[in-house]
Scaffold this motif. Structure first.
Motif, PDB file in Angstrom:
ATOM      1  N   ARG A   1      25.544  39.704 -56.996  1.00  6.51           N
ATOM      2  CA  ARG A   1      24.187  39.211 -57.508  1.00  6.51           C
ATOM      3  C   ARG A   1      23.339  40.480 -57.494  1.00  6.51           C
ATOM      4  O   ARG A   1      22.656  40.655 -58.520  1.00  6.51           O
ATOM      5  CB  ARG A   1      23.902  37.892 -56.965  1.00  6.51           C
ATOM      6  CG  ARG A   1      24.611  36.769 -56.964  1.00  6.51           C
ATOM      7  CD  ARG A   1      23.602  35.530 -56.965  1.00  6.51           C
ATOM      8  NE  ARG A   1      23.194  35.520 -55.590  1.00  6.51           N
ATOM      9  CZ  ARG A   1      24.038  34.877 -54.632  1.00  6.51           C
ATOM     10  NH1 ARG A   1      25.250  34.488 -54.816  1.00  6.51           N
ATOM     11  NH2 ARG A   1      23.411  34.772 -53.174  1.00  6.51           N
ATOM     12  N   ARG A   2      23.226  40.918 -56.380  1.00  9.56           N
ATOM     13  CA  ARG A   2      22.310  42.164 -56.233  1.00  9.56           C
ATOM     14  C   ARG A   2      22.575  43.157 -56.943  1.00  9.56           C
ATOM     15  O   ARG A   2      21.630  43.961 -57.685  1.00  9.56           O
ATOM     16  CB  ARG A   2      22.123  42.549 -54.658  1.00  9.56           C
ATOM     17  CG  ARG A   2      21.341  41.377 -54.038  1.00  9.56           C
ATOM     18  CD  ARG A   2      21.642  41.302 -52.617  1.00  9.56           C
ATOM     19  NE  ARG A   2      20.738  40.499 -51.982  1.00  9.56           N
ATOM     20  CZ  ARG A   2      21.009  39.023 -51.756  1.00  9.56           C
ATOM     21  NH1 ARG A   2      22.272  38.393 -52.658  1.00  9.56           N
ATOM     22  NH2 ARG A   2      19.924  38.131 -51.483  1.00  9.56           N
TER      23      ARG A   2
ATOM     24  N   ARG B   1      24.090  43.006 -60.062  1.00 12.39           N
ATOM     25  CA  ARG B   1      23.585  42.919 -61.471  1.00 12.39           C
ATOM     26  C   ARG B   1      22.262  42.913 -61.491  1.00 12.39           C
ATOM     27  O   ARG B   1      21.674  43.366 -62.668  1.00 12.39           O
ATOM     28  CB  ARG B   1      24.161  41.185 -61.782  1.00 12.39           C
ATOM     29  CG  ARG B   1      25.818  41.261 -61.898  1.00 12.39           C
ATOM     30  CD  ARG B   1      26.054  40.163 -62.990  1.00 12.39           C
ATOM     31  NE  ARG B   1      25.730  38.934 -62.332  1.00 12.39           N
ATOM     32  CZ  ARG B   1      26.282  38.133 -61.581  1.00 12.39           C
ATOM     33  NH1 ARG B   1      27.546  38.407 -61.338  1.00 12.39           N
ATOM     34  NH2 ARG B   1      25.839  36.898 -61.147  1.00 12.39           N
ATOM     35  N   PHE B   2      21.409  42.380 -60.735  1.00 12.15           N
ATOM     36  CA  PHE B   2      20.027  42.623 -60.766  1.00 12.15           C
ATOM     37  C   PHE B   2      19.751  43.997 -60.786  1.00 12.15           C
ATOM     38  O   PHE B   2      18.669  44.256 -61.611  1.00 12.15           O
ATOM     39  CB  PHE B   2      19.495  41.792 -59.261  1.00 12.15           C
ATOM     40  CG  PHE B   2      17.971  41.853 -59.235  1.00 12.15           C
ATOM     41  CD1 PHE B   2      17.183  41.247 -59.941  1.00 12.15           C
ATOM     42  CD2 PHE B   2      17.290  43.141 -58.444  1.00 12.15           C
ATOM     43  CE1 PHE B   2      15.736  41.623 -59.845  1.00 12.15           C
ATOM     44  CE2 PHE B   2      15.949  43.252 -58.329  1.00 12.15           C
ATOM     45  CZ  PHE B   2      15.202  42.469 -59.166  1.00 12.15           C
ATOM     46  N   GLU B   3      20.265  44.846 -59.859  1.00 11.51           N
ATOM     47  CA  GLU B   3      19.946  46.251 -59.988  1.00 11.51           C
ATOM     48  C   GLU B   3      20.133  46.850 -61.341  1.00 11.51           C
ATOM     49  O   GLU B   3      19.352  47.849 -61.876  1.00 11.51           O
ATOM     50  CB  GLU B   3      20.434  46.918 -58.954  1.00 11.51           C
ATOM     51  CG  GLU B   3      20.223  46.852 -57.454  1.00 11.51           C
ATOM     52  CD  GLU B   3      18.836  47.200 -57.221  1.00 11.51           C
ATOM     53  OE1 GLU B   3      18.168  48.329 -57.797  1.00 11.51           O
ATOM     54  OE2 GLU B   3      17.940  46.610 -56.466  1.00 11.51           O
TER      55      GLU B   3
END
Lengths: 80, 193
Positions: free
Chosen positions: A44-45, A47-49
């Protein structure tokens, strides 16, 4: 325990920026990918980045003023 | 004055052709050069002036460029050198202790905390305005921002960035990582308002 040692997510966080920049070695890339495949917290992190970087690039992109473009083209003649 | 020989005439014609080709290629890159310049200096006016000076320098010294090498990096090298020479940035060592620097996941965690659960990345990022990104970038100290702008906006590799700024590649990496953390810290403050 994975190849990361005691805290794979912490290690993944450390490698994340180089991974996104495609600056890791082949072996490091594989290690990062195999962790991301199995860890939803880091995925998730990740994809956020990816989205954040794309957004920053877009938001910070400012069109060059047309007048400046014309001035640069005129420099060619002036300097000859 | 004697008439130029045919070899001299040919050489002059070749040089003129090479020069025109160089100028055209350099002008094609001007949008990308401006995009980087815009965030290296504080204002639009300063960026325009810097880009013009860069092209004056480039057109005058075009013969120093080696055809086939990275022209965009060559132009940016001129631009960053001019930026330093003109004293548009403070000449000081990067700050190492006083920056309010958070972890890489800090912004994500802040946003998740606010949402009260896992994020829809695309949706939440769109809440950051274009102005907030530009403001946050402007708050990153110069030495860190230079690297961030070249890599994340100019899309240069670590190696090209090291060459442009004339710093070791390890310094590019450490400044870049810190710059991104500072930027995310600034954005997190923005969304917390």
């Amino acid at each position: 325990m994975s190849a990361y040692g005691v805290d794979p997510c912490e290690k993944c966080e450390e490698m994340m920026q180089d991974y996104l920049d495609r600056e890791l070695t082949e072996a490091e890339m594989r290690t990062a990918e195999s962790h991301l495949d199995t860890c939803s917290y880091c995925r998730r992190r990740y994809r956020f980045e990816v989205s954040l970087r794309r957004y920053i690039r877009t938001a910070a992109s400012e069109q060059m003023p047309v007048e400046l473009k014309a001035k640069l083209a005129a420099l060619r003649i002036e300097l000859q | 004055m004697s008439e130029p020989t045919s070899a001299q005439t040919r050489r002059l014609a070749e040089e003129a052709r090479d020069r025109v080709r160089f100028e055209e290629e350099a002008l094609e890159l001007s949008d990308q050069v401006y995009r980087v310049a815009r965030h290296l200096v504080g204002s639009r006016e300063a960026a325009e002036e810097l880009v013009q000076e860069t092209y004056v320098r480039a057109f005058r010294s075009w013969q120093q460029y080696t055809p086939g090498t990275n022209l965009r990096a060559w132009l940016l090298r001129i631009l960053t050198n001019l930026n330093i020479d003109r004293g548009r940035r403070q000449q000081r060592a990067p700050q190492t202790t006083s920056l309010d620097e958070k972890g890489d996941y800090y912004l994500y965690d802040k946003l998740e905390e606010r949402e009260g659960g896992p994020l829809d990345e695309e949706r939440v990022i769109e809440r950051l305005s274009q102005d907030s990104i530009v403001d946050a970038l402007a708050h990153v100290p110069h030495d860190f921002r230079d690297v961030l702008v070249l890599v994340d906006i100019g899309e240069f590799s670590y190696a090209d960035t090291a060459q442009i700024l004339d710093i070791p590649i390890g310094t590019v990496m450490s400044r870049l990582h810190r710059a991104r953390r500072i930027l995310k810290g600034e954005l997190a403050e923005e969304v917390a308002k």
